[in-house]
Design an enzyme around this catalytic site. Structure first.
Site, PDB file in Angstrom:
ATOM      1  N   LYS A  22       0.827  -1.215   0.000  1.00  0.00           N
ATOM      2  CA  LYS A  22       0.000   0.000   0.000  1.00  0.00           C
ATOM      3  C   LYS A  22       0.859   1.262   0.000  1.00  0.00           C
ATOM      4  CE  LYS A  22      -1.781   1.856   3.935  1.00  0.00           C
ATOM      5  NZ  LYS A  22      -1.663   3.300   4.111  1.00  0.00           N
ATOM      6  N   ASN A  23       1.812   1.333   0.920  1.00  0.00           N
ATOM      7  CA  ASN A  23       2.527   2.605   1.067  1.00  0.00           C
ATOM      8  C   ASN A  23       3.530   2.871  -0.052  1.00  0.00           C
ATOM      9  OD1 ASN A  23       0.945   3.305   3.179  1.00  0.00           O
ATOM     10  ND2 ASN A  23       2.423   2.772   4.777  1.00  0.00           N
ATOM     11  N   CYS A 117      -5.162   8.722   9.077  1.00  0.00           N
ATOM     12  CA  CYS A 117      -5.419   8.201  10.415  1.00  0.00           C
ATOM     13  C   CYS A 117      -5.006   9.221  11.465  1.00  0.00           C
ATOM     14  CB  CYS A 117      -4.647   6.901  10.621  1.00  0.00           C
ATOM     15  SG  CYS A 117      -5.230   5.568   9.579  1.00  0.00           S
ATOM     16  N   ASP A 307       3.533   0.597  12.193  1.00  0.00           N
ATOM     17  CA  ASP A 307       2.311   0.075  11.562  1.00  0.00           C
ATOM     18  C   ASP A 307       2.024  -1.380  11.949  1.00  0.00           C
ATOM     19  OD1 ASP A 307       2.007   2.519  10.416  1.00  0.00           O
ATOM     20  OD2 ASP A 307       2.740   1.940   8.440  1.00  0.00           O
ATOM     21  N   ARG A 399      -9.235   0.400   3.713  1.00  0.00           N
ATOM     22  CA  ARG A 399      -8.308   1.353   3.082  1.00  0.00           C
ATOM     23  C   ARG A 399      -6.992   0.656   2.744  1.00  0.00           C
ATOM     24  NH1 ARG A 399      -6.715   5.854   6.747  1.00  0.00           N
ATOM     25  NH2 ARG A 399      -5.146   5.730   5.142  1.00  0.00           N
TER      26      ARG A 399
HETATM   27  N1  EPU Z   1       6.802  14.338  10.853  1.00  0.00           N
HETATM   28  C1  EPU Z   1       6.959  15.681  11.093  1.00  0.00           C
HETATM   29  N2  EPU Z   1       7.051  16.523  10.019  1.00  0.00           N
HETATM   30  C2  EPU Z   1       6.972  16.077   8.740  1.00  0.00           C
HETATM   31  C3  EPU Z   1       6.810  14.703   8.494  1.00  0.00           C
HETATM   32  C4  EPU Z   1       6.723  13.847   9.568  1.00  0.00           C
HETATM   33  O1  EPU Z   1       7.008  16.114  12.233  1.00  0.00           O
HETATM   34  O2  EPU Z   1       7.061  16.906   7.827  1.00  0.00           O
HETATM   35  C5  EPU Z   1       6.726  13.393  11.972  1.00  0.00           C
HETATM   36  C6  EPU Z   1       5.366  12.727  12.058  1.00  0.00           C
HETATM   37  O3  EPU Z   1       4.445  13.521  12.770  1.00  0.00           O
HETATM   38  C7  EPU Z   1       5.695  11.423  12.747  1.00  0.00           C
HETATM   39  C8  EPU Z   1       7.091  11.098  12.212  1.00  0.00           C
HETATM   40  O4  EPU Z   1       7.630  12.336  11.738  1.00  0.00           O
HETATM   41  O5  EPU Z   1       5.776  11.641  14.123  1.00  0.00           O
HETATM   42  C9  EPU Z   1       7.131  10.091  11.073  1.00  0.00           C
HETATM   43  O6  EPU Z   1       6.179  10.433  10.084  1.00  0.00           O
HETATM   44  P1  EPU Z   1       6.298   9.979   8.566  1.00  0.00           P
HETATM   45  O7  EPU Z   1       6.424  11.207   7.736  1.00  0.00           O
HETATM   46  O8  EPU Z   1       7.350   8.934   8.449  1.00  0.00           O
HETATM   47  O9  EPU Z   1       4.876   9.337   8.338  1.00  0.00           O
HETATM   48  P2  EPU Z   1       3.882   9.549   7.136  1.00  0.00           P
HETATM   49  O10 EPU Z   1       4.622   9.754   5.864  1.00  0.00           O
HETATM   50  O11 EPU Z   1       2.842  10.540   7.505  1.00  0.00           O
HETATM   51  C10 EPU Z   1       3.838   7.024   6.470  1.00  0.00           C
HETATM   52  C11 EPU Z   1       2.788   5.978   6.283  1.00  0.00           C
HETATM   53  C12 EPU Z   1       2.216   5.565   7.627  1.00  0.00           C
HETATM   54  C13 EPU Z   1       3.346   5.095   8.535  1.00  0.00           C
HETATM   55  C14 EPU Z   1       4.477   6.131   8.607  1.00  0.00           C
HETATM   56  C15 EPU Z   1       5.693   5.647   9.370  1.00  0.00           C
HETATM   57  C16 EPU Z   1       1.837   6.534   4.152  1.00  0.00           C
HETATM   58  C17 EPU Z   1       0.719   7.110   3.392  1.00  0.00           C
HETATM   59  N3  EPU Z   1       1.728   6.531   5.469  1.00  0.00           N
HETATM   60  O12 EPU Z   1       3.194   8.127   7.094  1.00  0.00           O
HETATM   61  O13 EPU Z   1       1.373   4.477   7.345  1.00  0.00           O
HETATM   62  O14 EPU Z   1       2.843   4.895   9.834  1.00  0.00           O
HETATM   63  O15 EPU Z   1       4.893   6.496   7.278  1.00  0.00           O
HETATM   64  O16 EPU Z   1       6.199   4.487   8.802  1.00  0.00           O
HETATM   65  O17 EPU Z   1       2.818   6.064   3.573  1.00  0.00           O
HETATM   66  C18 EPU Z   1      -0.388   2.961   7.713  1.00  0.00           C
HETATM   67  O18 EPU Z   1      -0.077   2.405   6.651  1.00  0.00           O
HETATM   68  O19 EPU Z   1      -1.211   2.484   8.530  1.00  0.00           O
HETATM   69  C19 EPU Z   1       0.222   4.245   8.053  1.00  0.00           C
HETATM   70  C20 EPU Z   1      -0.278   5.055   8.966  1.00  0.00           C
END
Ligand code: EPU
Length: 430
Positions: A22-23, A117, A307, A399
């Site tokens: 998915k991701n 989420c 996750d 999802r």
């Molecule tokens: N963060 C910041 N600023 C940013 C980006 C991230 O403070 O600009 C913080 C976030 O708040 C969090 C941490 O850094 O505390 C890591 O966030 P990350 O950016 O890695 O997460 P994301 O890109 O929002 C993706 C996946 C999530 C998964 C995370 C971590 C997608 C669409 N989502 O989220 O997937 O938990 O990476 O591996 O790719 C899921 O599949 O259930 C899911 C939630």
């Protein structure tokens, strides 16, 4: 409104095949906007998140042809320089990848701040920092991210991420492939889907190196061409089935996965007493005796994935002894614990730490899926529990998990997707 009805307490057995990641898919689909030509993407999971992204691409003028449930041709040669549909964008976190894709393709982007989420604040300041390092000006105005490249276009830049962010790493990579010059991302995320996005872009003519390490270098090219690409198997879906066997017991071969991606999860389940055997592209999990306690701290890859945190918590809820989970990625990812406690689990949550005292058994009741992985945990708990579990808000689960009901039924689970009874049609007593 749909809900899942599970009659638990049956061990799982048989073979299950893992779908595409998915991701990875949710970044690769928006990245198709950069391509001048038709790309064939195989192993796209048919889940509501990917269907939404395809709808957004369609609304921007992409030509999309679904050749089979998991193979899709996308031609964005004549995509319109238009905004991504707001109502759709707000429903999915990964719509933030349209910022990088629009900026790279058209030199400007205007995308509604993404949904997704609820694990506490999820800022995108690191994405913005990356675009700014490439010369873009970025403002957040009235709930929209508005980004503009300079007149001469984006240029290569160097960005050192303040924290390891999957989304920022992938979004900056998408924005940088057509920029003029070299972009370097330091402290980059190393998740398998980061590598998969880089491989996809390279297959279409990009020059990305270092993905999978913490320094990624993107040498900008003039254009990307069409081609074909197969998305990697989903690490978290595979881990979810592994945890399901560990919690419910049984013996299952989980096929079409990359065992290396599963190392951390395999090691934890072995530590807890499950038998985990790796083959070339499959893993067999067997669990007969009661699980043992363990501790987990979530970390960026190759650490234990956040996750998988709710799913492993169900295993711990049934293990002998007291286990501790420390969540280090998100502020609030323990909301599901209250639901597990309703099924008889004993969990104390203290901000980012959950202390889980294992119980002998869980009992079915009505619970709700607070988010995607929390929902997966409820399914696992339902499979392991005695009696009937009803899970509400299953849209979250759908999802991210392709044909979950069919896959679990084939493993002998008694699980059905049913219509939630309308309370107004239930006769009132007295
Ligand atoms: N963060 C910041 N600023 C940013 C980006 C991230 O403070 O600009 C913080 C976030 O708040 C969090 C941490 O850094 O505390 C890591 O966030 P990350 O950016 O890695 O997460 P994301 O890109 O929002 C993706 C996946 C999530 C998964 C995370 C971590 C997608 C669409 N989502 O989220 O997937 O938990 O990476 O591996 O790719 C899921 O599949 O259930 C899911 C939630």
């Amino acid at each position: 409104m749909k809900q899942y009805l599970i009659r638990g307490g049956k061990p799982l057995s048989g073979v299950v095949s893992v779908s595409g990641a998915k991701n990875a898919a949710v970044a690769i689909l928006p990245a198709a906007l950069l391509i001048n030509g038709c790309c064939r993407i195989e192993n796209v999971p048919d889940i509501s998140d990917t269907r939404l992204l395809l709808e957004i691409l369609d609304s921007m003028g992409a030509k999309i042809r679904r050749l089979s449930p998991n193979t899709i041709d996308i031609d964005c040669s004549h995509a319109r320089d238009s905004e991504a549909n707001d109502a759709l964008v707000r429903r999915i976190r990964a719509s933030y990848y349209f910022i990088g894709a629009q900026l790279g393709r058209f030199g400007h982007a205007r995308v509604a701040l993404p949904g997704g989420c609820n694990f506490g604040p999820r800022p995108i300041d690191q994405h913005i920092k990356g675009f700014e390092a490439m010369g873009a000006s970025v403002d957040v105005i009235n709930g929209y991210v508005c980004a503009n490249a300079p007149a001469e276009g984006l240029c290569g830049g160097r960005v050192n991420l303040d924290m390891v962010s999957v989304g920022a790493t992938m979004n900056i990579m998408i924005g940088a492939v057509l920029a003029d010059g070299i972009t370097i991302i330091e402290n980059a995320a190393k998740e398998p889907h980061v590598v998969d996005l880089a491989n996809f872009l390279n297959a279409m003519g990009a020059k990305v190196s270092g993905a999978g390490t913490d320094v990624i270098k993107i040498r900008g090219v003039k254009s990307l061409h069409g081609g074909s690409y197969t998305i990697i198997p989903d690490q978290i879906e595979a881990g979810t089935y592994m945890a399901a066997v560990a919690a419910a017991g049984g013996n299952v071969l989980i096929q079409n996965l990359i065992p290396k991606h599963m190392d951390c999860i395999s090691a934890k389940l072995r530590e807890m007493g499950a038998s985990v055997t790796e083959y070339d592209d499959s893993i067999r999990v067997e669990r007969t005796d009661r699980l043992k306690k363990a501790n987990v701290k979530t970390l960026p890859y190759p650490g234990f994935p956040t996750d998988m945190q709710p799913q492993i918590a169900v295993c711990m809820a049934l293990a002998q002894g007291t286990s501790i989970i420390t969540e280090s990625i998100y502020d609030t990812r323990f909301r599901y614990c209250a639901e597990l406690c309703r099924m008889g689990a004993s969990i104390k949550v203290e901000t980012k730490v959950a202390v889980i005292s294992g119980v002998e058994s869980l009992t079915g009741c009505t619970v709700h899926a607070c988010d995607l992985r929390a929902g997966a945990a409820m399914v696992i708990a339902g499979l392991a529990a005695e009696g009937t579990t009803i899970i509400e808000d299953v849209e979250y689960i759908e999802r991210g998990y392709e044909t979950l009901i069919e896959k679990l039924s084939a493993l002998g689970a008694d699980i059905r997707r049913v219509e939630k009874p309308d309370p107004t049609t239930v006769p009132s007593a007295g």
